[in-house]
Design a protein around this motif. Structure first.
Motif, PDB file in Angstrom:
ATOM      1  N   THR A 205       0.852  -1.183   0.000  1.00 13.64           N
ATOM      2  CA  THR A 205       0.000   0.000   0.000  1.00 13.64           C
ATOM      3  C   THR A 205       0.895   1.242   0.000  1.00 13.64           C
ATOM      4  OG1 THR A 205      -0.050   0.135   2.412  1.00 13.64           O
ATOM      5  CG2 THR A 205      -1.718  -1.267   1.351  1.00 13.64           C
ATOM      6  N   LYS A 206       0.288   2.396   0.078  1.00 15.03           N
ATOM      7  CA  LYS A 206       1.094   3.613   0.177  1.00 15.03           C
ATOM      8  C   LYS A 206       1.869   3.657   1.487  1.00 15.03           C
ATOM      9  CE  LYS A 206      -1.835   6.399  -2.865  1.00 15.03           C
ATOM     10  NZ  LYS A 206      -2.711   7.611  -2.979  1.00 15.03           N
ATOM     11  N   GLY A 207       1.433   2.850   2.457  1.00 20.04           N
ATOM     12  CA  GLY A 207       2.210   2.672   3.679  1.00 20.04           C
ATOM     13  C   GLY A 207       2.184   3.822   4.653  1.00 20.04           C
ATOM     14  N   THR A 208       1.102   4.589   4.640  1.00 24.11           N
ATOM     15  CA  THR A 208       1.028   5.727   5.569  1.00 24.11           C
ATOM     16  C   THR A 208       0.546   5.302   6.956  1.00 24.11           C
ATOM     17  OG1 THR A 208      -1.210   6.225   4.793  1.00 24.11           O
ATOM     18  CG2 THR A 208       0.610   7.386   3.714  1.00 24.11           C
ATOM     19  N   ILE A 247       4.449   2.044   7.829  1.00 25.70           N
ATOM     20  CA  ILE A 247       4.706   0.823   7.071  1.00 25.70           C
ATOM     21  C   ILE A 247       5.688   1.089   5.931  1.00 25.70           C
ATOM     22  CG2 ILE A 247       3.679  -0.953   5.596  1.00 25.70           C
ATOM     23  CD1 ILE A 247       3.079  -1.276   8.599  1.00 25.70           C
ATOM     24  N   ARG A 248       5.585   2.221   5.288  1.00 26.04           N
ATOM     25  CA  ARG A 248       6.514   2.527   4.195  1.00 26.04           C
ATOM     26  C   ARG A 248       7.948   2.635   4.720  1.00 26.04           C
ATOM     27  NH1 ARG A 248       4.698   5.842   0.748  1.00 26.04           N
ATOM     28  NH2 ARG A 248       6.702   6.455  -0.141  1.00 26.04           N
ATOM     29  N   LYS A 263      12.498  -4.372  -5.922  1.00 27.80           N
ATOM     30  CA  LYS A 263      11.836  -3.145  -6.322  1.00 27.80           C
ATOM     31  C   LYS A 263      10.575  -2.972  -5.477  1.00 27.80           C
ATOM     32  CE  LYS A 263      13.464  -3.148 -11.105  1.00 27.80           C
ATOM     33  NZ  LYS A 263      13.065  -3.156 -12.545  1.00 27.80           N
ATOM     34  N   ILE A 264      10.407  -1.789  -4.929  1.00 29.69           N
ATOM     35  CA  ILE A 264       9.262  -1.518  -4.073  1.00 29.69           C
ATOM     36  C   ILE A 264       8.221  -0.719  -4.853  1.00 29.69           C
ATOM     37  CG2 ILE A 264       8.467  -0.494  -1.920  1.00 29.69           C
ATOM     38  CD1 ILE A 264      11.350  -0.690  -0.895  1.00 29.69           C
ATOM     39  N   LYS A 265       6.983  -1.191  -4.835  1.00 28.19           N
ATOM     40  CA  LYS A 265       5.900  -0.513  -5.535  1.00 28.19           C
ATOM     41  C   LYS A 265       4.864  -0.032  -4.511  1.00 28.19           C
ATOM     42  CE  LYS A 265       6.494  -3.508  -9.582  1.00 28.19           C
ATOM     43  NZ  LYS A 265       5.843  -4.524 -10.459  1.00 28.19           N
ATOM     44  N   PHE A 266       5.102   1.160  -3.983  1.00 27.18           N
ATOM     45  CA  PHE A 266       4.152   1.733  -3.033  1.00 27.18           C
ATOM     46  C   PHE A 266       2.873   2.126  -3.771  1.00 27.18           C
ATOM     47  CE2 PHE A 266       8.161   2.792  -0.697  1.00 27.18           C
ATOM     48  CZ  PHE A 266       7.866   2.101   0.467  1.00 27.18           C
ATOM     49  N   GLY A 267       1.737   1.776  -3.170  1.00 29.57           N
ATOM     50  CA  GLY A 267       0.454   2.102  -3.782  1.00 29.57           C
ATOM     51  C   GLY A 267      -0.056   1.032  -4.735  1.00 29.57           C
ATOM     52  N   ALA A 268       0.710  -0.053  -4.874  1.00 26.18           N
ATOM     53  CA  ALA A 268       0.281  -1.133  -5.770  1.00 26.18           C
ATOM     54  C   ALA A 268      -0.893  -1.914  -5.175  1.00 26.18           C
ATOM     55  CB  ALA A 268       1.441  -2.078  -6.052  1.00 26.18           C
ATOM     56  N   LEU A 269      -1.023  -1.896  -3.864  1.00 31.69           N
ATOM     57  CA  LEU A 269      -2.109  -2.588  -3.190  1.00 31.69           C
ATOM     58  C   LEU A 269      -3.056  -1.588  -2.536  1.00 31.69           C
ATOM     59  CD1 LEU A 269      -0.185  -5.472  -1.352  1.00 31.69           C
ATOM     60  CD2 LEU A 269      -1.283  -5.549  -3.600  1.00 31.69           C
ATOM     61  N   LYS A 270      -4.322  -1.958  -2.482  1.00 28.14           N
ATOM     62  CA  LYS A 270      -5.295  -1.136  -1.769  1.00 28.14           C
ATOM     63  C   LYS A 270      -5.177  -1.394  -0.272  1.00 28.14           C
ATOM     64  CE  LYS A 270      -8.751  -1.174  -5.483  1.00 28.14           C
ATOM     65  NZ  LYS A 270     -10.145  -1.537  -5.841  1.00 28.14           N
ATOM     66  N   ILE A 276      -6.834   0.223   9.981  1.00 30.18           N
ATOM     67  CA  ILE A 276      -6.505   0.981  11.193  1.00 30.18           C
ATOM     68  C   ILE A 276      -5.303   1.861  10.843  1.00 30.18           C
ATOM     69  CG2 ILE A 276      -5.760   0.843  13.596  1.00 30.18           C
ATOM     70  CD1 ILE A 276      -7.089  -1.922  13.710  1.00 30.18           C
ATOM     71  N   TRP A 277      -5.421   3.156  11.054  1.00 32.12           N
ATOM     72  CA  TRP A 277      -4.394   4.075  10.558  1.00 32.12           C
ATOM     73  C   TRP A 277      -3.258   4.297  11.551  1.00 32.12           C
ATOM     74  CZ3 TRP A 277      -4.647   4.228   5.667  1.00 32.12           C
ATOM     75  CH2 TRP A 277      -5.889   4.099   5.026  1.00 32.12           C
ATOM     76  N   LYS A 278      -3.571   4.240  12.833  1.00 34.66           N
ATOM     77  CA  LYS A 278      -2.518   4.441  13.829  1.00 34.66           C
ATOM     78  C   LYS A 278      -2.684   3.426  14.955  1.00 34.66           C
ATOM     79  CE  LYS A 278      -1.873   9.420  13.115  1.00 34.66           C
ATOM     80  NZ  LYS A 278      -1.871  10.754  13.763  1.00 34.66           N
TER      81      LYS A 278
END
Length: 329
Positions: A205-208, A247-248, A263-270, A276-278
């Motif tokens: 994911t974007k890993g935020t 996570i990123r 190779k890292i593809k951030f945002g490749a997964l939903k 849970i964000w935090k």
């Protein structure tokens, strides 16, 4: 932990990741350890390979009350209840298995299982879900965001209800994310480590979102310290570090420590449903009773990476000893 020497201890889920580490530690402390496995076979319980003959094995399925009834004749000083279905993402697909493994198993164990003096229920930080107040305190209203979290919370609640009914000595724990040797590669850190060590592409994911990750030895230390110093504590107790990471940033850190070409593809997964964000633990009670981390996050990652290098040689390597077992003819 001299008080555990020669104590009769039952560990449910003793062939699992955290449970197997607890079994090993208890043996070193001199406890007489019994664990429940679904099949009385070392082939199905490789985490217990080096201690299999040192522990008492009971074949039982906690989801089945008839199976649990065989434990009626036994008695223990202490039960650590680890047994559970434990994959958050997959729990959306396996709802019935979650109910049976996490809730029904606890009901069966407490209603049809052995006698005991103290019961330690292992819950989960996932019970908190999304919260406005960070870090998570035990008084925060639970907000389960997955079938896994819901059933772990239900299991915890049932333990409290049963404790009030029969007045047994109960401790409810909520460990935060744990990692280390022998963890399934379905968990995020083993998955990332293995992909990095094999230079495979990493879709993420974007890993935020943030999580805190705790090395297994620290979690075991926390559980044992609480068990020693606290009794009859039905309110949940957090075990963690209060040190979250995005996570990123975790992905980047593991890639660096493994010297990977992945190779890292951030945002490749939903993001998963109900993300849970935090997640961050309030560990004021732990600190109050003298808890300190013995291994910091980076040290834990380095130990874990070292273990998975050997894991790849043994489990994945076509020429490894494990694969040689297939050459029986």
């Amino acid at each position: 932990m001299k008080h555990l020497n020669k104590k009769r201890v039952l560990v449910t889920g003793g062939a699992g990741f955290i449970g197997s580490h607890m079994v090993s530690r208890l043996l070193k402390l001199g406890s007489k350890v019994t664990t429940i496995v679904k099949y009385n076979s070392i082939i199905d319980s490789p985490r217990l390979n080096n201690i299999w003959r040192k522990i008492n094995i009971i074949e039982a399925d906690l989801r089945n009350s008839d199976s649990v009834m065989q434990l009626k004749k036994d008695s223990f000083d202490l039960i650590f209840h680890f047994a559970a279905y434990n994959h958050v993402g997959d729990s959306f697909k396996h709802i019935r298995e979650n109910i049976d493994s996490n809730l029904v198993s606890t009901i069966n164990l407490l209603n049809h299982g052995p006698k005991f003096k103290k019961f330690v229920h292992i819950g989960s930080s996932e019970i908190y879900g999304n919260q406005k107040n960070i870090p998570f305190k035990s008084k925060n209203m639970p907000n389960p965001m997955s079938p896994y979290a819901l059933t772990k919370y239900a299991s915890e609640l049932y333990s409290v209800i049963k404790s009030r009914e029969t007045n047994f000595n109960l401790i409810c724990l909520r460990p935060f994310n744990t990692f280390g040797p022998y963890q399934s590669e379905k968990a995020i850190i083993p998955e990332l480590v293995i992909k990095c060590l094999t230079n495979r592409s990493i879709d993420t994911t974007k890993g935020t979102q943030t999580r805190e990750f705790n090395y297994i030895d620290n979690i075991i230390n926390g559980i044992l310290l609480i068990e020693k110093k606290i009794s009859n504590h039905r309110d949940p107790i957090n075990i963690g570090s209060n040190k979250p990471i995005k996570i990123r940033d975790l992905v980047k850190k593991i890639k660096k420590l493994t010297n990977s070409n992945s190779k890292i593809k951030f945002g490749a997964l939903k993001y998963r449903p109900n993300e849970i964000w935090k997640m961050q633990a309030d560990i004021s009670l732990l600190k109050k009773i003298g808890y300190k981390q013995s291994i910091n996050f980076e040290q834990g990652l380095k130990r874990t990476i070292k273990w998975y290098r050997n894991f790849l040689k043994v489990y994945i390597n076509d020429r490894g000893n494990l694969n040689k077992l297939s050459e029986y003819d």
